[in-house]
Design an enzyme around this catalytic site. Structure first.
Site, short mmCIF file in Angstrom:
data_model
loop_
_atom_site.label_atom_id
_atom_site.label_comp_id
_atom_site.label_asym_id
_atom_site.label_seq_id
_atom_site.Cartn_x
_atom_site.Cartn_y
_atom_site.Cartn_z
N GLU A 55 0.80 -1.23 0.00
CA GLU A 55 0.00 0.00 0.00
C GLU A 55 0.84 1.28 0.00
OE1 GLU A 55 -4.07 -1.82 1.94
OE2 GLU A 55 -2.79 -0.62 3.25
N GLU A 93 -6.48 -7.41 -1.95
CA GLU A 93 -6.96 -7.41 -0.57
C GLU A 93 -8.40 -6.92 -0.56
OE1 GLU A 93 -5.01 -5.35 2.56
OE2 GLU A 93 -2.99 -5.76 1.83
#
Length: 386
Positions: free
Chosen positions: A209, A316
């Protein structure tokens, strides 16, 4: 996913640690007798095939999951238990943390240290990268492929904040500081060199991320371009991806994830030559959106992937309540959307020698009713679609 660092009860007793490779031992322990034809298929590197992936000779949509903690376990038997359950469930790809940075001395598992007053160290010992070695070994024995990332945007298990504390850099200068990037690349080289010939590696991932809040998106794009080219110079066998959340430069409903506020441009990054495929994540509540917002998010990314001509993975996704009623429709959308080649829920849970693994609320435990629907049935739906 941003997680709270949790000390797993199983991260004790390094007497069970074993150097890499021990695939034959792991295979024996798991009772996993692969046929010669299966082993031959596993001897090929995963690769892009159109808008999907070829895994062990088969080109199809896949289901996978995430386990940030598996490389921190100290029991080989526990690692084999997880891999055996993934294999029997039909989950093809597991994403793991390839980093574990510490800022003070510890007797626990750590991969890289940034201790004040000392030079950064990369730990290749029994409580270091040898634990990741066994994960790769066991994955190979069980036919599981791994996405391995190199650094965390968040402070869990060190990440970019550990570099920043040590070098006096910031969230934004991390991407351009020469000393930071030199150490980051040194760590990449240390990991890649261990597994560059392993067909258990699905892809190398730049970061978990990555964000650069308030930055011009070109900063991250330039960093990703240089880093992916560096990885490719070390290893031409494996795919490379970003590991980003998929923030888009415009479009959609105009909400925050469709802006460059976090310094990210999904399409621009996907177009980087050495980035093999795209990743995006889905946590509507974290972005102040409703769960119904999720399916358009998936569809919009699929359209970009088709436009660029590279496959993408919903890497995710998770919710803490009503998992089947929320995540089920997301899975259906992903499976039916051109450009989306797989989905990987956050996160896998199991019961090991020390008890249950980490539960952040999103966890779906092996053998649970949620698992039956969101994994077993989902895998069946994937096979039925062909």
């Amino acid at each position: 996913m941003k997680i709270l660092q949790i000390l797993l009860l199983s991260v004790v007793g390094l007497a069970t640690a074993t150097p890499f490779p021990l695939s034959s031992v792991a295979q024996s322990e798991a009772g996993n007798e692969a046929t010669s034809s299966e082993l031959e298929k596993r001897a090929t590197f995963p690769s892009v095939s159109g808008l999907k992936f070829n895994i062990d000779g088969s080109t199809a949509y896949f289901a996978g999951t995430n386990s940030y903690w598996i490389g921190f376990l100290t029991s080989n038997a526990d690692v084999d238990t997880v891999m055996g359950h993934l294999q029997s469930s039909g989950l093809k790809v597991l994403r793991v943390w390839g980093f574990n940075d510490v800022t003070q001395t510890t007797s626990g598992v750590w991969y890289q240290s940034f201790v004040n007053g000392q030079q950064p160290q990369i730990n290749t010992g029994a409580n270091g990268l040898q634990r990741l070695d066994y994960v790769v070994s066991s994955a190979s024995s069980h036919g599981i492929k791994l996405i391995v990332n190199f650094v965390n945007n968040w402070g869990d298990y060190g990440g970019m904040p550990a570099y920043n504390t040590y070098y006096g850099t910031t969230k934004t200068t991390w991407y351009t500081d020469p000393k930071v990037q030199a150490q980051y690349q040194a760590y990449i080289k240390a990991v890649v060199s261990r597994y560059q010939d392993s067909t258990a590696i699905f892809a190398w991932e730049l970061a978990n991320e990555p964000r650069c809040n308030g930055c011009n998106p070109s900063i991250v794009t330039d960093w990703a371009t240089k880093t992916s080219a560096y990885i490719k110079s070390l290893d031409s066998n494996h795919m490379i991806t970003m590991g980003d959340e998929g923030f888009v430069n415009g479009g959609g409903d105009g909400s925050y994830p469709y802006t460059t506020g976090e310094g990210m441009d999904f399409e621009a990054n996907l177009r980087i030559p050495d980035i093999s495929f795209g990743t995006f994540h889905l946590y509507p509540s974290s972005w102040s959106e409703s769960t119904s917002w999720g399916s358009p998010w998936i569809a919009n990314h699929g359209a970009i992937c088709v436009k660029v001509g590279k496959p993408c993975i919903l890497e995710e996704y998770g919710v803490t309540t009503d998992k089947t009623s929320v995540e089920g429709p997301w899975q259906t959308t992903a499976l039916s959307t051109a450009g989306i080649a797989g989905d990987m829920y956050w996160q896998y849970g199991d019961t090991l020698s020390s008890g249950k693994t980490s539960d952040d609320g999103n966890t779906i435990y092996y053998g649970s009713s949620d698992f039956d629907i969101l994994v077993t049935q989902h895998v069946s739906d994937i096979k039925a679609k062909g």
